[in-house]
Scaffold this motif. Structure first.
Motif, PDB file in Angstrom:
ATOM      1  N   UNK A 315     -31.742 -52.436 -34.911  1.00  0.00           N
ATOM      2  CA  UNK A 315     -32.147 -52.310 -33.512  1.00  0.00           C
ATOM      3  C   UNK A 315     -31.366 -51.209 -32.815  1.00  0.00           C
ATOM      4  N   UNK A 316     -31.878 -50.786 -31.652  1.00  0.00           N
ATOM      5  CA  UNK A 316     -31.150 -49.841 -30.808  1.00  0.00           C
ATOM      6  C   UNK A 316     -29.901 -50.523 -30.258  1.00  0.00           C
ATOM      7  N   UNK A 317     -28.776 -49.847 -30.362  1.00  0.00           N
ATOM      8  CA  UNK A 317     -27.530 -50.374 -29.792  1.00  0.00           C
ATOM      9  C   UNK A 317     -26.679 -49.212 -29.291  1.00  0.00           C
ATOM     10  N   UNK A 318     -25.773 -49.515 -28.363  1.00  0.00           N
ATOM     11  CA  UNK A 318     -24.846 -48.505 -27.873  1.00  0.00           C
ATOM     12  C   UNK A 318     -25.542 -47.303 -27.277  1.00  0.00           C
ATOM     13  N   UNK A 319     -25.142 -46.101 -27.690  1.00  0.00           N
ATOM     14  CA  UNK A 319     -25.716 -44.881 -27.137  1.00  0.00           C
ATOM     15  C   UNK A 319     -27.194 -44.752 -27.488  1.00  0.00           C
ATOM     16  N   UNK A 320     -27.590 -45.238 -28.650  1.00  0.00           N
ATOM     17  CA  UNK A 320     -28.999 -45.187 -29.036  1.00  0.00           C
ATOM     18  C   UNK A 320     -29.847 -46.003 -28.079  1.00  0.00           C
ATOM     19  N   UNK A 321     -29.300 -47.132 -27.617  1.00  0.00           N
ATOM     20  CA  UNK A 321     -30.014 -47.967 -26.650  1.00  0.00           C
ATOM     21  C   UNK A 321     -30.198 -47.222 -25.346  1.00  0.00           C
ATOM     22  N   UNK A 322     -29.195 -46.459 -24.915  1.00  0.00           N
ATOM     23  CA  UNK A 322     -29.311 -45.685 -23.681  1.00  0.00           C
ATOM     24  C   UNK A 322     -30.336 -44.564 -23.845  1.00  0.00           C
ATOM     25  N   UNK A 323     -30.359 -43.951 -25.005  1.00  0.00           N
ATOM     26  CA  UNK A 323     -31.255 -42.814 -25.243  1.00  0.00           C
ATOM     27  C   UNK A 323     -32.723 -43.203 -25.177  1.00  0.00           C
ATOM     28  N   UNK A 324     -33.039 -44.463 -25.512  1.00  0.00           N
ATOM     29  CA  UNK A 324     -34.443 -44.843 -25.613  1.00  0.00           C
ATOM     30  C   UNK A 324     -35.154 -44.735 -24.273  1.00  0.00           C
ATOM     31  N   UNK A 325     -34.408 -44.874 -23.145  1.00  0.00           N
ATOM     32  CA  UNK A 325     -35.056 -44.817 -21.830  1.00  0.00           C
ATOM     33  C   UNK A 325     -35.659 -43.445 -21.567  1.00  0.00           C
ATOM     34  N   UNK A 326     -35.148 -42.442 -22.254  1.00  0.00           N
ATOM     35  CA  UNK A 326     -35.660 -41.093 -22.066  1.00  0.00           C
ATOM     36  C   UNK A 326     -36.876 -40.814 -22.943  1.00  0.00           C
ATOM     37  N   UNK A 327     -37.190 -41.737 -23.849  1.00  0.00           N
ATOM     38  CA  UNK A 327     -38.291 -41.504 -24.790  1.00  0.00           C
ATOM     39  C   UNK A 327     -39.300 -42.641 -24.690  1.00  0.00           C
ATOM     40  N   UNK A 328     -40.434 -42.352 -24.064  1.00  0.00           N
ATOM     41  CA  UNK A 328     -41.454 -43.371 -23.846  1.00  0.00           C
ATOM     42  C   UNK A 328     -42.014 -43.894 -25.154  1.00  0.00           C
ATOM     43  N   UNK A 329     -41.996 -43.057 -26.204  1.00  0.00           N
ATOM     44  CA  UNK A 329     -42.619 -43.471 -27.461  1.00  0.00           C
ATOM     45  C   UNK A 329     -41.815 -44.553 -28.173  1.00  0.00           C
ATOM     46  N   UNK A 330     -40.571 -44.787 -27.764  1.00  0.00           N
ATOM     47  CA  UNK A 330     -39.775 -45.820 -28.421  1.00  0.00           C
ATOM     48  C   UNK A 330     -39.855 -47.160 -27.696  1.00  0.00           C
ATOM     49  N   UNK A 331     -40.591 -47.217 -26.588  1.00  0.00           N
ATOM     50  CA  UNK A 331     -40.630 -48.422 -25.768  1.00  0.00           C
ATOM     51  C   UNK A 331     -41.114 -49.648 -26.511  1.00  0.00           C
ATOM     52  N   UNK A 332     -42.240 -49.534 -27.206  1.00  0.00           N
ATOM     53  CA  UNK A 332     -42.780 -50.687 -27.921  1.00  0.00           C
ATOM     54  C   UNK A 332     -41.833 -51.147 -29.020  1.00  0.00           C
ATOM     55  N   UNK A 333     -41.159 -50.209 -29.661  1.00  0.00           N
ATOM     56  CA  UNK A 333     -40.206 -50.580 -30.713  1.00  0.00           C
ATOM     57  C   UNK A 333     -39.057 -51.382 -30.112  1.00  0.00           C
ATOM     58  N   UNK A 334     -38.595 -50.991 -28.925  1.00  0.00           N
ATOM     59  CA  UNK A 334     -37.536 -51.749 -28.265  1.00  0.00           C
ATOM     60  C   UNK A 334     -38.019 -53.160 -27.919  1.00  0.00           C
ATOM     61  N   UNK A 335     -39.246 -53.264 -27.396  1.00  0.00           N
ATOM     62  CA  UNK A 335     -39.805 -54.580 -27.106  1.00  0.00           C
ATOM     63  C   UNK A 335     -39.886 -55.452 -28.342  1.00  0.00           C
ATOM     64  N   UNK A 336     -40.308 -54.857 -29.456  1.00  0.00           N
ATOM     65  CA  UNK A 336     -40.358 -55.598 -30.723  1.00  0.00           C
ATOM     66  C   UNK A 336     -38.980 -56.131 -31.105  1.00  0.00           C
TER      67      UNK A 336
END
Length: 474
Positions: A315-336
């Motif tokens: 899963x996204x964690x730490x800095x990777x978790x922060x980075x996802x907000x800038x990338x709309x294409x990763x949104x569904x993956x975060x929800x999963x």
């Protein structure tokens, strides 16, 4: 001659400007004045619209509009839950959206309407406006056809500006908040204003709604079951652990007069729990499913309890978790990822956690899950792990009665709450602060174009209390 022409060309504009300096200066002043007047008038007009919108949003227990469909044949009233319309602009978490949705579904049911959910745009959805209902990405759809078939539909927009009227789950008159605000801790005797603590009755009623309306989609079920079987969790006693230690969560807890626990406190609780389980069930395998926002937490748990015993998803964690907000294409993956954590923790026998909406949703999904609230005391443990005093059907009947009372008898403090909301909106507006009120209103009027009642929302055609009573047969 050439030098003379060059000199003439260079000096000509300067002489002309000097000659006409007074009318030019006057023109500049008039243009600046007109610009200021235009800006000020527009700013003031926008401010008045903000007040008007605030007033409209607060007219009813929740922002509700009525859409009449002359071609509809179904006499049932469709209740469209669209909380993503106004709650998805500023990083609202997956679990928070789920809790808001549950609150709205329960309100629809308490009013006698047929609920269906539409998530059109959110941080863990796909591209907005493409006709996809992202609720069905995570959960099975319910009553989707009734949106077009019903003669009358009501649309539940964003969650209301807090806290004009009680949530259907609010049972303590002196407490406040919606389901998304409820806390594991009981702050009643610690602060003047407090969010309602989670009770066994809250848990039973939420689980009652979950069992009927929040069945995970086949896609999510397959992902979770595959992990559960692959790591032999079915043959083990499982401890779910949810740890949030990022600075933002710590600030949130301090805002609510709570002290965030340290990592060492989580480790101590899990160690005591594993020792107790080992003593009571000698020979049984114990597994720890860990959901955390930091890689360091996972590393520490594996060092303490062993790599084979500690399980987690990628899963996204730490800095990777922060980075996802800038990338709309990763949104569904975060929800999963968040939903997978919730479902896997809900399959455990014990849940070690602190204040978190992810922990709340997990706790609601499994009514038999034993809570080990890290910041809790003996009274919190008894309350959180108690059996409800009433069965789910009786709890729902009580919720219907509360909702009916709140529509018939408006709170006498409503006018003060509305004035306070106006004051807050104007304060945020004039000082360019994007706070809770202005943020909610801005998001709402940005996203209503995705609503099934968008025309009514755009005309601010909010239902009155008398119309709501008529719809519910009061």
């Amino acid at each position: 001659m050439a030098d003379q022409c060059t000199e003439i060309r260079h000096s000509f504009p300067s002489k002309m400007l000097l000659k006409h300096r007074r009318p030019i200066s006057l023109l500049v002043v008039l243009l600046l004045a007109a610009g200021c007047i235009y800006f000020t008038a527009g700013y003031i007009s926008y401010g008045f619209r903000a007040i008007r919108y605030t007033n409209m949003v607060m007219q009813t227990p929740k922002p509700v509009v009525i859409h009449h469909n002359p071609r509809g044949k179904n006499e049932s009233i469709a209740c469209v839950v669209e909380n993503s319309v106004g709650g998805s602009c500023d990083g609202l978490g997956f679990a928070s959206m789920v809790l808001q949705t549950i609150d709205d579904i329960t309100t629809c049911l308490a009013r006698g309407f047929v609920p269906t959910v539409i998530w059109a745009d959110c941080d863990y959805c796909g591209p907005p406006g493409n006709g996809q209902n992202y609720w069905t990405w995570y959960f099975e759809g319910r009553n989707e056809d009734i949106v077009q078939e019903a003669k009358t539909r009501v649309c539940m927009g964003p969650h209301r500006i807090p806290y004009t009227t009680p949530s259907v789950y609010l049972t303590q008159p002196e407490a406040r908040g919606e389901l998304v605000d409820f806390r594991f801790v009981d702050m009643k005797n610690k602060v003047t204003e407090y969010f309602q603590p989670i009770t066994a009755e809250t848990r039973a009623l939420v689980n009652y709604v979950i069992s009927g309306y929040l069945k995970p989609s086949a896609r999510m079920t397959n992902m979770v079951d595959s992990f559960y079987q692959s790591y032999h969790m079915a043959d083990s006693i499982n401890i779910g652990v949810h740890v949030r230690l990022k600075e933002g969560h710590a600030r949130e807890m301090k805002l609510y007069h709570q002290t965030p626990p340290k990592l060492q406190e989580f480790l101590q609780v899990v160690e005591r729990l594993t020792n107790d389980i080992a003593a009571k069930h000698p020979g049984r395998e114990i597994r720890i499913f860990l959901a955390s926002d930091l890689d360091e937490v996972i590393k520490e748990f594996k060092s303490k309890f062993g790599k084979d015993r500690v399980l987690h998803i990628g899963a996204f964690r730490g800095e990777t978790l922060e980075d996802h907000w800038q990338r709309k294409d990763t949104g569904q993956l975060l929800g999963d990822q968040v939903f997978s954590d919730i479902l896997l923790m809900s399959k455990c026998d014990h849940l070690v956690h602190d204040e978190s909406n992810v922990a709340s949703v997990t706790y609601y999904f499994n009514p038999n899950l034993q809570s080990h609230y890290v910041s809790g005391n003996a009274a919190d443990f008894r309350r959180l792990n108690a059996q409800p005093r009433f069965d789910p059907e009786e709890l729902f009947r009580q919720a219907v009665a509360r909702e009916t009372r709140n529509m018939v008898l408006p709170d006498w403090k409503d006018s003060w709450v509305r004035f306070n909301a106006w004051f807050r909106v104007l304060g945020e507006f004039w000082f360019f602060e994007k706070g809770l009120y202005m943020g909610d209103l801005t998001c709402f009027y940005k996203n209503i174009k995705w609503s099934k009642c968008r025309n009514e929302f755009l005309r601010s055609k909010f239902v009155s209390n008398s119309h709501m009573k008529e719809l519910t047969g009061l």
